[in-house]
Scaffold this active site. Structure first.
Site, PDB file in Angstrom:
ATOM      1  N   ILE A 153       1.145  -1.252  -0.038  1.00  7.32           N
ATOM      2  CA  ILE A 153       0.025   0.147  -0.437  1.00  7.32           C
ATOM      3  C   ILE A 153       0.444   0.843   0.229  1.00  7.32           C
ATOM      4  O   ILE A 153       1.805   1.473   0.861  1.00  7.32           O
ATOM      5  CB  ILE A 153      -0.591   0.005   1.182  1.00  7.32           C
ATOM      6  CG1 ILE A 153      -1.784  -1.871   1.215  1.00  7.32           C
ATOM      7  CG2 ILE A 153      -1.811   1.665   0.870  1.00  7.32           C
ATOM      8  CD1 ILE A 153      -2.806  -1.493   0.160  1.00  7.32           C
ATOM      9  N   ARG A 194      30.393  15.812 -22.790  1.00  3.84           N
ATOM     10  CA  ARG A 194      31.745  15.248 -22.467  1.00  3.84           C
ATOM     11  C   ARG A 194      32.320  15.473 -24.113  1.00  3.84           C
ATOM     12  O   ARG A 194      31.788  15.443 -24.670  1.00  3.84           O
ATOM     13  CB  ARG A 194      31.172  14.038 -22.461  1.00  3.84           C
ATOM     14  CG  ARG A 194      32.240  13.760 -21.923  1.00  3.84           C
ATOM     15  CD  ARG A 194      31.927  12.548 -20.927  1.00  3.84           C
ATOM     16  NE  ARG A 194      32.688  11.088 -20.654  1.00  3.84           N
ATOM     17  CZ  ARG A 194      34.059  11.616 -19.681  1.00  3.84           C
ATOM     18  NH1 ARG A 194      33.832  12.648 -18.972  1.00  3.84           N
ATOM     19  NH2 ARG A 194      35.286  10.670 -19.222  1.00  3.84           N
ATOM     20  N   GLU A 252       0.193  -1.483  -9.882  1.00  3.64           N
ATOM     21  CA  GLU A 252      -1.230  -0.628 -10.546  1.00  3.64           C
ATOM     22  C   GLU A 252      -1.744  -2.836 -12.240  1.00  3.64           C
ATOM     23  O   GLU A 252      -2.093  -1.815 -12.837  1.00  3.64           O
ATOM     24  CB  GLU A 252      -1.551   0.092 -10.720  1.00  3.64           C
ATOM     25  CG  GLU A 252      -1.508   0.841  -9.701  1.00  3.64           C
ATOM     26  CD  GLU A 252      -2.315   2.410 -10.196  1.00  3.64           C
ATOM     27  OE1 GLU A 252      -3.085   2.583 -11.149  1.00  3.64           O
ATOM     28  OE2 GLU A 252      -1.585   3.221  -9.673  1.00  3.64           O
TER      29      GLU A 252
END
Length: 390
Positions: free
Chosen positions: A165, A275, A370
């Site tokens: 939960i 970079r 979910e």
């Protein structure tokens, strides 16, 4: 490829009010969320005061009716706001999505009296919600849940344990699915349970590989008594209410996944733009340019699936299949994109000095919550098979 770094995502917002909301959210992200995200996640701190601020700013009830304190915004707008929050810190984006999920049952199936009594505080009164469907022995097979509610006069007495939960132990209210009848989906009923109800307690939060700032815990109900006025919908209607909530909740998870993936792409792009290796900017190397192109394409495809499903929902059309597709694709894409972001940044991406490794750990969770992505494939296949496949 330029060296200007990532640009803000262009938003398809239909009204001036929605555009103002986006500006508000981006200012909150810049001032209140992004500067503290890495430190608070590392420390495992949940930003409770921030959620009170989101509530007072009208951001916890965006897709719900203004009559009851909501924002009256279409789901298409809500999901784009959710994406912005998740890109800044997934604990915040996911928290808003879970809160919206917890409000869904009452907003969609409660009586007018119930909604008038409870929704204003839930949507704009500083409260935080949690959604209690899963149990230790019933995750994907939610219809086999064992938490029981027994009628006692004008009350119901709830006993059982809920698992996994989000906001467990800190929520102000819980939407709880409990068994009031026989076995199977038709014996389940929904209840709105106060967070301070006697007999309700939470276990210590789970120790997770990511999302350390978002508490996930078991919630125990030991003789929790709630009046029948807090039963949501009809007896035995709870499972259909839960499935309806999950259809909308899956779009919330998909939007969070898109936001997280976008944050990872932005981080990787900023890194490689600055970079140099072998005397050349990294962005000169075709292999890296192709990786970035693939990452951006997956994000845009996930966003499009998500918003297309939201438009169906806003028009009152069936969208369950499209919601499952959006959740499946966007969360799988987030896992690929965050993994590629770490790879593009090399050893730097693997260190906690940069957020890429945190994004990668957080993306894994989105493939599970979910409804796992295996469950999403089952949902999609059943819809493709026609009514007999449901």
């Amino acid at each position: 490829m330029t060296d200007h770094g990532p640009q803000p995502v262009e938003r398809r917002l239909p009204t001036e009010e929605a555009r103002d909301l986006l500006a508000l959210v981006r200012e909150l992200v810049r001032r209140e969320i992004a500067p503290h995200a890495a430190e608070e996640e590392e420390a495992g701190r949940f930003p409770r005061e921030l959620f009170r601020l989101l509530s007072s700013s009208g951001l916890l009830g965006l897709p719900y009716a203004g009559e009851f304190g909501g924002g009256d915004q279409p789901y298409e707008v809500y999901l784009q706001i959710l994406e912005e929050l998740a890109a800044a810190r997934l604990t915040v984006g996911l928290g808003v999505s879970v809160h919206s999920l917890a409000c869904h049952a009452l907003a969609g199936y409660g009586t007018k009296e119930q909604r008038a009594e409870h929704l204003p505080a839930m949507l704009g009164g500083g409260l935080l919600g949690a959604y209690c469907l899963s149990e230790p022995q019933s995750g994907s097979d939610a219809a086999s849940l064992r938490t029981r509610a027994v009628r006692d006069g004008g009350d119901w007495v709830l006993d059982g344990t809920k698992a996994w939960i989000t906001h467990g132990g800190i929520a102000d209210f819980y939407t709880v699915l409990a068994r009031t009848g026989g076995e199977g989906a038709r014996g389940i009923t929904a209840f709105l349970v106060p967070g301070d109800a006697p007999g309700l307690s939470a276990a210590p939060p789970e120790r997770k590989m990511g999302m350390k700032g978002s508490p996930t815990a078991q919630v125990h109900l030991d003789g929790v008594r709630v009046p029948d006025a807090r039963r949501v919908g009809d007896e035995g209607q709870g499972f259909s209410i839960a499935l309806s909530a999950l259809d909308s909740g899956r779009l919330g998870i998909a939007a969070c996944a898109v936001g997280l993936a976008q944050a990872a792409l932005d981080e990787a792009l900023a890194f490689v733009s600055q970079r140099r290796q072998f005397g050349r900017p990294l962005t000169d190397f075709q292999g890296l340019r192709f990786m970035l192109a693939d990452m951006a394409t997956q994000i845009e495809a996930g966003r499009s699936l998500c918003l297309a499903a939201a438009r169906l929902r806003d028009e009152g059309l069936p969208f369950a299949r499209q919601a499952a597709m959006a959740k499946l694709f966007a969360t799988d894409a987030a896992m690929r994109v965050t993994t590629d972001a770490v790879q593009l940044m090399g050893g730097y991406g693997y260190t906690a000095d940069f957020p890429a490794e945190r994004y990668m750990r957080e993306a894994k969770m989105l493939q599970i919550v979910e409804g796992t992505n295996q469950i999403q494939r089952m949902v999609i296949a059943r819809h493709l098979a026609g009514p007999e496949g449901h």
